[in-house]
Design a protein around this motif. Structure first.
Motif, PDB file in Angstrom:
ATOM      1  N   ASP A 106      40.222  61.012  35.827  1.00 33.42           N
ATOM      2  CA  ASP A 106      40.356  59.821  34.986  1.00 33.42           C
ATOM      3  C   ASP A 106      41.592  58.993  35.329  1.00 33.42           C
ATOM      4  OD1 ASP A 106      38.039  60.478  33.536  1.00 33.42           O
ATOM      5  OD2 ASP A 106      39.193  61.823  32.228  1.00 33.42           O
ATOM      6  N   VAL A 107      42.362  59.443  36.316  1.00 30.57           N
ATOM      7  CA  VAL A 107      43.571  58.738  36.735  1.00 30.57           C
ATOM      8  C   VAL A 107      43.379  58.242  38.172  1.00 30.57           C
ATOM      9  CG1 VAL A 107      46.043  58.972  37.213  1.00 30.57           C
ATOM     10  CG2 VAL A 107      45.048  60.090  35.213  1.00 30.57           C
ATOM     11  N   GLU A 108      43.780  57.022  38.435  1.00 28.80           N
ATOM     12  CA  GLU A 108      43.638  56.471  39.782  1.00 28.80           C
ATOM     13  C   GLU A 108      44.457  57.283  40.781  1.00 28.80           C
ATOM     14  OE1 GLU A 108      44.425  52.324  40.097  1.00 28.80           O
ATOM     15  OE2 GLU A 108      42.686  51.731  38.894  1.00 28.80           O
ATOM     16  N   VAL A 109      43.954  57.334  42.006  1.00 27.61           N
ATOM     17  CA  VAL A 109      44.653  57.999  43.103  1.00 27.61           C
ATOM     18  C   VAL A 109      44.939  56.982  44.191  1.00 27.61           C
ATOM     19  CG1 VAL A 109      43.625  60.253  42.639  1.00 27.61           C
ATOM     20  CG2 VAL A 109      42.492  58.684  44.224  1.00 27.61           C
ATOM     21  N   VAL A 110      45.942  57.288  44.993  1.00 25.14           N
ATOM     22  CA  VAL A 110      46.269  56.419  46.117  1.00 25.14           C
ATOM     23  C   VAL A 110      46.466  57.304  47.349  1.00 25.14           C
ATOM     24  CG1 VAL A 110      48.749  56.446  45.621  1.00 25.14           C
ATOM     25  CG2 VAL A 110      47.759  54.545  46.915  1.00 25.14           C
ATOM     26  N   GLU A 111      45.919  56.883  48.462  1.00 24.65           N
ATOM     27  CA  GLU A 111      46.077  57.617  49.720  1.00 24.65           C
ATOM     28  C   GLU A 111      47.335  57.142  50.428  1.00 24.65           C
ATOM     29  OE1 GLU A 111      43.696  58.444  53.944  1.00 24.65           O
ATOM     30  OE2 GLU A 111      43.224  56.694  52.708  1.00 24.65           O
ATOM     31  N   PRO A 132      44.817  49.715  47.982  1.00 25.97           N
ATOM     32  CA  PRO A 132      45.308  49.944  46.621  1.00 25.97           C
ATOM     33  C   PRO A 132      44.693  51.200  45.998  1.00 25.97           C
ATOM     34  CG  PRO A 132      44.660  47.645  46.924  1.00 25.97           C
ATOM     35  CD  PRO A 132      44.166  48.391  48.121  1.00 25.97           C
ATOM     36  N   SER A 133      45.296  51.665  44.919  1.00 24.97           N
ATOM     37  CA  SER A 133      44.800  52.856  44.235  1.00 24.97           C
ATOM     38  C   SER A 133      43.466  52.567  43.547  1.00 24.97           C
ATOM     39  CB  SER A 133      45.831  53.331  43.209  1.00 24.97           C
ATOM     40  OG  SER A 133      46.006  52.371  42.182  1.00 24.97           O
ATOM     41  N   HIS A 134      42.718  53.632  43.256  1.00 30.51           N
ATOM     42  CA  HIS A 134      41.404  53.496  42.617  1.00 30.51           C
ATOM     43  C   HIS A 134      41.001  54.848  42.055  1.00 30.51           C
ATOM     44  CE1 HIS A 134      39.550  55.567  46.090  1.00 30.51           C
ATOM     45  NE2 HIS A 134      40.466  54.914  46.795  1.00 30.51           N
ATOM     46  N   LEU A 135      40.007  54.860  41.183  1.00 28.55           N
ATOM     47  CA  LEU A 135      39.461  56.110  40.681  1.00 28.55           C
ATOM     48  C   LEU A 135      38.741  56.835  41.806  1.00 28.55           C
ATOM     49  CD1 LEU A 135      38.021  54.991  37.216  1.00 28.55           C
ATOM     50  CD2 LEU A 135      40.082  56.370  37.619  1.00 28.55           C
ATOM     51  N   GLN A 136      38.736  58.151  41.757  1.00 26.80           N
ATOM     52  CA  GLN A 136      38.090  58.921  42.814  1.00 26.80           C
ATOM     53  C   GLN A 136      36.592  58.645  42.895  1.00 26.80           C
ATOM     54  OE1 GLN A 136      39.527  63.139  43.199  1.00 26.80           O
ATOM     55  NE2 GLN A 136      40.574  62.665  41.272  1.00 26.80           N
ATOM     56  N   SER A 137      36.011  58.237  41.786  1.00 32.73           N
ATOM     57  CA  SER A 137      34.565  57.989  41.742  1.00 32.73           C
ATOM     58  C   SER A 137      34.196  56.573  42.180  1.00 32.73           C
ATOM     59  CB  SER A 137      34.043  58.225  40.320  1.00 32.73           C
ATOM     60  OG  SER A 137      34.710  57.376  39.394  1.00 32.73           O
ATOM     61  N   SER A 138      35.178  55.761  42.546  1.00 30.11           N
ATOM     62  CA  SER A 138      34.901  54.375  42.935  1.00 30.11           C
ATOM     63  C   SER A 138      35.680  54.013  44.186  1.00 30.11           C
ATOM     64  CB  SER A 138      35.253  53.424  41.786  1.00 30.11           C
ATOM     65  OG  SER A 138      36.648  53.493  41.505  1.00 30.11           O
ATOM     66  N   LYS A 139      35.533  52.783  44.615  1.00 27.96           N
ATOM     67  CA  LYS A 139      36.240  52.279  45.785  1.00 27.96           C
ATOM     68  C   LYS A 139      37.182  51.155  45.359  1.00 27.96           C
ATOM     69  CE  LYS A 139      32.596  53.418  49.123  1.00 27.96           C
ATOM     70  NZ  LYS A 139      31.691  52.907  50.189  1.00 27.96           N
ATOM     71  N   PRO A 140      38.190  50.847  46.190  1.00 27.83           N
ATOM     72  CA  PRO A 140      39.116  49.768  45.841  1.00 27.83           C
ATOM     73  C   PRO A 140      38.392  48.425  45.704  1.00 27.83           C
ATOM     74  CG  PRO A 140      39.962  51.074  47.659  1.00 27.83           C
ATOM     75  CD  PRO A 140      38.555  51.505  47.456  1.00 27.83           C
ATOM     76  N   ASP A 141      38.951  47.564  44.876  1.00 27.26           N
ATOM     77  CA  ASP A 141      38.401  46.227  44.684  1.00 27.26           C
ATOM     78  C   ASP A 141      38.621  45.413  45.950  1.00 27.26           C
ATOM     79  OD1 ASP A 141      37.586  43.743  43.906  1.00 27.26           O
ATOM     80  OD2 ASP A 141      39.016  43.546  42.236  1.00 27.26           O
ATOM     81  N   PRO A 142      37.549  44.994  46.646  1.00 28.15           N
ATOM     82  CA  PRO A 142      37.722  44.239  47.898  1.00 28.15           C
ATOM     83  C   PRO A 142      38.397  42.890  47.698  1.00 28.15           C
ATOM     84  CG  PRO A 142      35.421  44.223  47.200  1.00 28.15           C
ATOM     85  CD  PRO A 142      36.126  45.185  46.296  1.00 28.15           C
ATOM     86  N   ALA A 143      38.394  42.383  46.473  1.00 27.92           N
ATOM     87  CA  ALA A 143      39.017  41.079  46.209  1.00 27.92           C
ATOM     88  C   ALA A 143      40.533  41.194  46.041  1.00 27.92           C
ATOM     89  CB  ALA A 143      38.403  40.472  44.944  1.00 27.92           C
ATOM     90  N   GLU A 144      41.028  42.416  45.899  1.00 26.99           N
ATOM     91  CA  GLU A 144      42.469  42.604  45.705  1.00 26.99           C
ATOM     92  C   GLU A 144      43.195  42.435  47.029  1.00 26.99           C
ATOM     93  OE1 GLU A 144      45.362  45.643  43.214  1.00 26.99           O
ATOM     94  OE2 GLU A 144      43.386  46.307  43.872  1.00 26.99           O
ATOM     95  N   GLY A 145      44.182  41.560  47.067  1.00 26.09           N
ATOM     96  CA  GLY A 145      44.897  41.270  48.309  1.00 26.09           C
ATOM     97  C   GLY A 145      45.866  42.371  48.690  1.00 26.09           C
ATOM     98  N   SER A 146      46.456  42.230  49.860  1.00 26.79           N
ATOM     99  CA  SER A 146      47.432  43.192  50.345  1.00 26.79           C
ATOM    100  C   SER A 146      48.817  42.829  49.818  1.00 26.79           C
ATOM    101  CB  SER A 146      47.447  43.207  51.875  1.00 26.79           C
ATOM    102  OG  SER A 146      47.782  41.928  52.378  1.00 26.79           O
TER     103      SER A 146
END
Length: 412
Positions: free
Chosen positions: A121-126, A357-371
């Motif tokens: 339930d907490v976002e992760v970041v690689e 960017p970080s995201h939930l393990q069950s989803s993928k990062p938002d492609p609209a979010e910039g660097s």
């Protein structure tokens, strides 16, 4: 932190009382065997190194505080090789100074290993680790070809063998990165410096160089240790001498995000016993974190060794076991004097970075979010260069004094 797996417990059930009794006996026996196995494993892990040393003392012969080689006794396995490996001066004795490397090796099992149980339930970041191997030819003493050759000075074994990062990629829960934020975020102004990991000594004091394994990190140190351990398994987040620690400054903020710039001074121990210590000290790690103020999302994280100068690494290593100096008047005890070499060199890359960017393990990062901070409008900010200069003057106060007199931008 993740828990260790517990031995499984099993039982057999039957409908009648006699079979239930048998079932309990079977179950109890299995539990007992499981406990015995776990206890035996623990005893083996804790006592086996000590028993090996005790056995070595018995077959070699312990005289006072020296292990003495007896040619009439054959040590089992690699015992002969190990004795001569630790008998640095080849006199047939292992004295206290040489035995310290054995004791440090026995403590190796206590080296801290970063582990984290990720919450779905907490976002992760690689965080991805990258490096380019150290340029041996950049060392000032590189004209001595034998010392830096593949089969050269054994003191440089760890340096020559460090060809790749320890952990190429690792997932972290985003809440860990709050350790880079100030304790009172709302009460910290843009451009105000604060400590993330404090220094461990005064400016003119230093920590021992006769060490191999880092102390266990605590609190805010744990994340920083885990990050640096991706590069090499033996990071020391407190350097032996100044400048020490990790300090940060808020570069920019708005109602949702905060942009933190930080500077970290740490070093690595590249050798293990019986080789003598080899300290590898990067000039600095320059870092940046863009994170939601509530700690729920990481937009960007990077931490790297600046490579824009011809030399960016300091090195110090021991070439012998050293000796105890004579006790000076007024000293409580004699001091240890090592046989040390120093050099400087260049490393093209040593970095940690989030590819997305970080995201939930069950989803993928938002492609609209910039660097980095692309698309973010800051309410209050200073430039990245100004933030880095503030940190530089914080770690090197003399630059604040000299900055009005001469250009000191290239001194460190």
């Amino acid at each position: 932190m993740s828990d260790r797996n517990r031995p499984g417990e099993s039982s057999v059930s039957r409908p009648d009382d006699d079979n239930k009794t048998a079932s309990n006996a079977i179950s109890g026996g299995r539990k007992q065997r499981s406990c015995n196995c776990g206890l035996f494993s623990l005893i083996k892990q804790l006592l086996l190194p000590t028993l090996l040393i005790a056995a070595a003392a018995y077959v070699i012969q312990l005289r006072g505080w020296r292990l003495v080689y007896r040619p009439d006794v054959q040590l089992p396995g690699q015992g002969e090789m190990l004795f001569f490996a630790y008998d640095v001066n080849r006199d047939g004795f292992i004295d206290k100074l040489e035995f310290q490397y054995i004791s440090l090796k026995l403590d190796a099992n206590a080296t801290f290993q970063y582990e984290e149980e990720l919450d779905p339930d907490v976002e992760v970041v690689e965080v991805v680790a990258r490096m380019k191997s150290f340029d041996l030819q950049s060392m000032k003493k590189a004209q001595d070809a034998w010392i830096y050759s593949v089969n050269g000075d054994p003191c440089l074994t760890g340096l020559r063998n460090w060809q790749e990062v320890s952990v190429p990629s690792r997932l972290y829960g985003v809440h860990n990165f709050r350790s880079f934020l100030p304790l009172e975020l709302d009460g910290t102004d843009v451009g105000q410096i604060y400590s993330s990991v404090g220094k461990n000594t005064y400016f003119f004091e230093h920590l021992s160089s006769s060490r191999y394994f880092p102390p266990q990190p605590e609190g805010k140190e744990v994340l920083l240790y885990g990050l640096l351990a991706q590069l090499h398994p033996r990071p020391f987040i407190h350097m032996r001498f100044a400048p020490q620690g990790t300090s940060a400054v808020i570069r920019a903020r708005n109602d949702e995000y905060v942009d933190v710039v930080f500077r970290c001074h740490a070093e690595f121990q590249l050798n293990e016993p019986p080789q003598f210590p080899f300290w590898f000290t990067p000039a600095q790690f320059a870092g940046r974190l863009i994170m939601k103020r509530d700690g729920s999302h990481v937009r960007h994280f990077s931490m790297y060794l600046p490579a824009n100068r011809s030399l960016n690494i300091d090195m110090e290593w021991q070439t012998g076991p050293g000796h105890m100096s004579e006790k000076e008047p007024g000293d409580e005890e004699a001091s240890f004097q090592g046989n040390n070499e120093v050099d400087i060199g260049y490393m093209a890359e040593l970095s940690l970075m989030t590819p997305e960017p970080s995201h939930l393990q069950s989803s993928k990062p938002d492609p609209a979010e910039g660097s980095e901070d692309e698309g973010i409008v800051w309410n209050d900010f200073i430039s990245l260069q100004e933030a880095q200069q503030l940190l530089e003057k914080h770690f090197f106060p003399f630059k604040t004094v000299l900055s009005g007199l001469v250009d000191v931008s290239g001194l460190v």
